[in-house]
Design a protein around this motif. Structure first.
Motif, mmCIF file in Angstrom:
data_model
loop_
_atom_site.group_PDB
_atom_site.id
_atom_site.type_symbol
_atom_site.label_atom_id
_atom_site.label_comp_id
_atom_site.label_asym_id
_atom_site.label_seq_id
_atom_site.Cartn_x
_atom_site.Cartn_y
_atom_site.Cartn_z
ATOM 1 N N ALA A 16 0.787 -1.274 -0.031
ATOM 2 C CA ALA A 16 0.028 0.084 0.109
ATOM 3 C C ALA A 16 0.858 1.292 0.080
ATOM 4 O O ALA A 16 0.443 2.244 -0.809
ATOM 5 C CB ALA A 16 -0.861 0.069 1.170
ATOM 6 N N VAL A 17 1.925 1.264 0.760
ATOM 7 C CA VAL A 17 2.980 2.480 1.015
ATOM 8 C C VAL A 17 3.435 2.511 -0.676
ATOM 9 O O VAL A 17 3.758 3.765 -1.070
ATOM 10 C CB VAL A 17 3.956 2.227 1.848
ATOM 11 N N GLN A 18 4.024 1.519 -0.954
ATOM 12 C CA GLN A 18 4.516 1.347 -2.460
ATOM 13 C C GLN A 18 3.532 2.067 -3.661
ATOM 14 O O GLN A 18 3.952 2.625 -4.353
ATOM 15 C CB GLN A 18 4.950 0.206 -2.962
ATOM 16 N N ASP A 46 9.651 0.663 -11.058
ATOM 17 C CA ASP A 46 10.575 -0.079 -9.942
ATOM 18 C C ASP A 46 9.380 -0.296 -8.771
ATOM 19 O O ASP A 46 9.353 -1.155 -8.343
ATOM 20 C CB ASP A 46 11.566 0.707 -9.306
ATOM 21 N N HIS A 47 8.706 0.988 -8.310
ATOM 22 C CA HIS A 47 7.862 0.846 -7.250
ATOM 23 C C HIS A 47 6.391 -0.150 -7.568
ATOM 24 O O HIS A 47 6.116 -0.910 -6.760
ATOM 25 C CB HIS A 47 7.189 2.241 -6.906
ATOM 26 N N ALA A 48 6.034 0.133 -8.971
ATOM 27 C CA ALA A 48 5.158 -0.740 -9.446
ATOM 28 C C ALA A 48 5.217 -2.443 -9.175
ATOM 29 O O ALA A 48 4.474 -3.185 -8.814
ATOM 30 C CB ALA A 48 4.480 -0.475 -10.938
ATOM 31 N N THR A 49 6.695 -2.611 -9.693
ATOM 32 C CA THR A 49 7.003 -4.114 -9.663
ATOM 33 C C THR A 49 7.073 -4.440 -7.922
ATOM 34 O O THR A 49 6.949 -5.538 -7.689
ATOM 35 C CB THR A 49 8.351 -4.286 -10.417
ATOM 36 N N GLY A 50 7.461 -3.727 -7.124
ATOM 37 C CA GLY A 50 7.626 -3.651 -5.706
ATOM 38 C C GLY A 50 6.347 -4.046 -5.317
ATOM 39 O O GLY A 50 6.173 -4.942 -4.271
#
Length: 106
Positions: A16-18, A46-50
């Motif tokens: 959720a934070v990402q 990067d954040h989406a794949t995280g």
């Protein structure tokens, strides 16, 4: 794969934070001028794949790790190469006042 419930909730919170970081990076990428959009889009990716990895870990699916890990590796490699090239280009730029003084003056 067995993951304790309290760790699953940590992964969901982390996802959720990402998502907030994905939104922020996408906003910065849309506002960037045309020549400077690659960096923010790489950060958003990067954040989406995280997010995908975090949710996959929370659900305990190993296949998500198998497919998303190479994508994350490619994105992080691309970001690293871009930062090295940017540092190299910045280091090659001549600085004012550096070097020998003309005519032997100190």
């Amino acid at each position: 794969m067995h993951i304790p419930d309290w760790i699953r909730w940590i992964f969901f919170v982390f996802a959720a934070v990402q998502l907030l970081y994905v939104y922020r990076a996408a906003q910065l990428a849309r506002r960037a001028e045309p020549g400077r959009r690659t960096g923010p889009w790489l950060e958003a990716a990067d954040h989406a794949t995280g997010v995908v990895l975090s949710i996959g870990l929370a659900l305990g699916t190993v296949s998500v790790l198998v497919f998303a890990a190479p994508v994350v590796l490619a994105i992080l490699s691309w970001q690293g190469i871009r930062s090295v090239l940017a540092r190299r280009a910045a280091g090659a730029a001549p600085t004012t006042g550096a070097g020998a003084a003309p005519g032997g003056e100190a």
